[in-house]
Enzyme design. Structure first.
Site, mmCIF file in Angstrom:
data_model
loop_
_atom_site.group_PDB
_atom_site.id
_atom_site.type_symbol
_atom_site.label_atom_id
_atom_site.label_comp_id
_atom_site.label_asym_id
_atom_site.label_seq_id
_atom_site.Cartn_x
_atom_site.Cartn_y
_atom_site.Cartn_z
ATOM 1 N N LYS A 249 7.635 -6.475 -11.801
ATOM 2 C CA LYS A 249 8.476 -5.834 -12.814
ATOM 3 C C LYS A 249 9.781 -6.617 -12.920
ATOM 4 O O LYS A 249 10.446 -6.871 -11.917
ATOM 5 C CB LYS A 249 8.769 -4.375 -12.442
ATOM 6 C CG LYS A 249 7.520 -3.496 -12.554
ATOM 7 C CD LYS A 249 7.833 -2.022 -12.357
ATOM 8 C CE LYS A 249 6.559 -1.211 -12.258
ATOM 9 N NZ LYS A 249 5.854 -1.063 -13.535
ATOM 10 N N MET B 60 16.601 -8.303 -11.890
ATOM 11 C CA MET B 60 16.211 -7.165 -11.051
ATOM 12 C C MET B 60 14.713 -7.166 -10.806
ATOM 13 O O MET B 60 14.036 -6.245 -11.258
ATOM 14 C CB MET B 60 16.581 -5.851 -11.767
ATOM 15 C CG MET B 60 17.941 -5.832 -12.397
ATOM 16 S SD MET B 60 19.188 -5.721 -11.127
ATOM 17 C CE MET B 60 20.647 -5.574 -12.129
ATOM 18 N N PRO B 61 14.179 -8.120 -10.139
ATOM 19 C CA PRO B 61 12.719 -8.067 -10.009
ATOM 20 C C PRO B 61 12.281 -7.136 -8.875
ATOM 21 O O PRO B 61 12.964 -7.003 -7.853
ATOM 22 C CB PRO B 61 12.327 -9.510 -9.679
ATOM 23 C CG PRO B 61 13.580 -10.319 -9.776
ATOM 24 C CD PRO B 61 14.716 -9.373 -9.626
ATOM 25 N N TYR B 62 11.143 -6.540 -9.106
ATOM 26 C CA TYR B 62 10.459 -5.752 -8.082
ATOM 27 C C TYR B 62 8.999 -6.183 -8.089
ATOM 28 O O TYR B 62 8.382 -6.263 -9.150
ATOM 29 C CB TYR B 62 10.575 -4.253 -8.370
ATOM 30 C CG TYR B 62 9.676 -3.427 -7.487
ATOM 31 C CD1 TYR B 62 10.065 -3.116 -6.184
ATOM 32 C CD2 TYR B 62 8.443 -2.975 -7.937
ATOM 33 C CE1 TYR B 62 9.233 -2.375 -5.361
ATOM 34 C CE2 TYR B 62 7.607 -2.234 -7.115
ATOM 35 C CZ TYR B 62 8.011 -1.937 -5.834
ATOM 36 O OH TYR B 62 7.187 -1.212 -5.008
ATOM 37 N N HIS C 9 18.722 -9.181 -5.427
ATOM 38 C CA HIS C 9 18.237 -8.176 -6.377
ATOM 39 C C HIS C 9 16.700 -8.123 -6.375
ATOM 40 O O HIS C 9 16.104 -7.459 -7.219
ATOM 41 C CB HIS C 9 18.726 -8.489 -7.797
ATOM 42 C CG HIS C 9 20.171 -8.183 -8.021
ATOM 43 N ND1 HIS C 9 20.843 -8.525 -9.158
ATOM 44 C CD2 HIS C 9 21.078 -7.544 -7.241
ATOM 45 C CE1 HIS C 9 22.105 -8.129 -9.067
ATOM 46 N NE2 HIS C 9 22.273 -7.532 -7.918
#
Lengths: 67, 67, 67, 67, 67, 67
Positions: free
Chosen positions: B7, C1-3, C39
């Site tokens: 994501k 903002m990687p997830y 992040h």
């Protein structure tokens, strides 16, 4: 290091509502678990009611009473 | 049988960047874990900055300094 | 903002392998997309082969040739 | 309390197909596990083929034979 | 129809803390979005610190200062 | 390229039940969408009832009538 994925139906949720949800979820994790806000990520997925199945039918159909 | 969900914020990521990410993630799993490429799936979700909460606020607000 | 959420079968993956994967995935996102390491969050789920279905059967059965 | 997330490529899946999938998945959980339909939620994510990596490449490229 | 997946590191979170989080997240969705509690599901995943990557390293290493 | 994540409460689901679910979900996707079994992955997460929130409380409490 909390990560939250919130899935809701796409029903015209406003920026203000998203701001409120993000603020409150983060506050809960800070207060209850002592998490740091800058380690807390929340992704909100707004899902078309044709793509959300509930009780064996599409939410669109569930809501219009086509049950 | 690896499955990856990535994501990221929706910031105009190009096809070439996606190709590069998919190639490198897959190579890492092949090299480090001995996984087969044809068993490796990667789903990329690009998330609107109004839908990504960080540090208690929306990423849109975080970036514009409305803190 | 990687997830990133990585799901792999539970096959005795070592700490060193996890360190390597986390380092490489993060480097890819930093290099290709200009993301900040602080992040970037990566959650690894190790899944029992009885809980991973592939090609219509459990991976445990797929591997033992019970096809 | 089952929750299902189904990810498929965005290939013009119709409402009727979604209805069929939601109905059958729910019936399976009711029949095999004794779950209640009204506790069963299914979210369908349709993913652009440029955002689905398979075998080290984007599905768009995989399908057009750019292998 | 909200669904929440909360991922946190496995740090001895108590039942009381989980109860508090579930109650507060649900109240937020009821108050801000008008959602029904009986349509709101929250799954909490507690992740081993060896399985959570942050800033390019495992959280276990990040916390012990092996940076 | 379908990927399914099924989350259910940890209630002593047997191997036979998992086999049945994986077989039926895969058959549904093959029949309704024309998907290939060898491209279809299903991950089953069994969640402790203390980690599944429903209607504002933990499922453990919901079931024991502590409402």
């Amino acid at each position: 290091m909390p990560y939250i994925n919130l899935k809701i139906t796409k029903d015209g949720v406003t920026r203000e509502q998203k701001q409120q949800i993000v603020a409150e979820f983060t506050q809960t994790l800070v207060r209850v678990l002592g998490k740091k806000p800058e380690h807390t990520h929340i992704v909100i997925d707004e899902v078309d009611t044709d793509n959300w199945g509930f009780a064996g039918m599409l939410t669109t159909d569930y809501r219009t009473g086509k049950r």
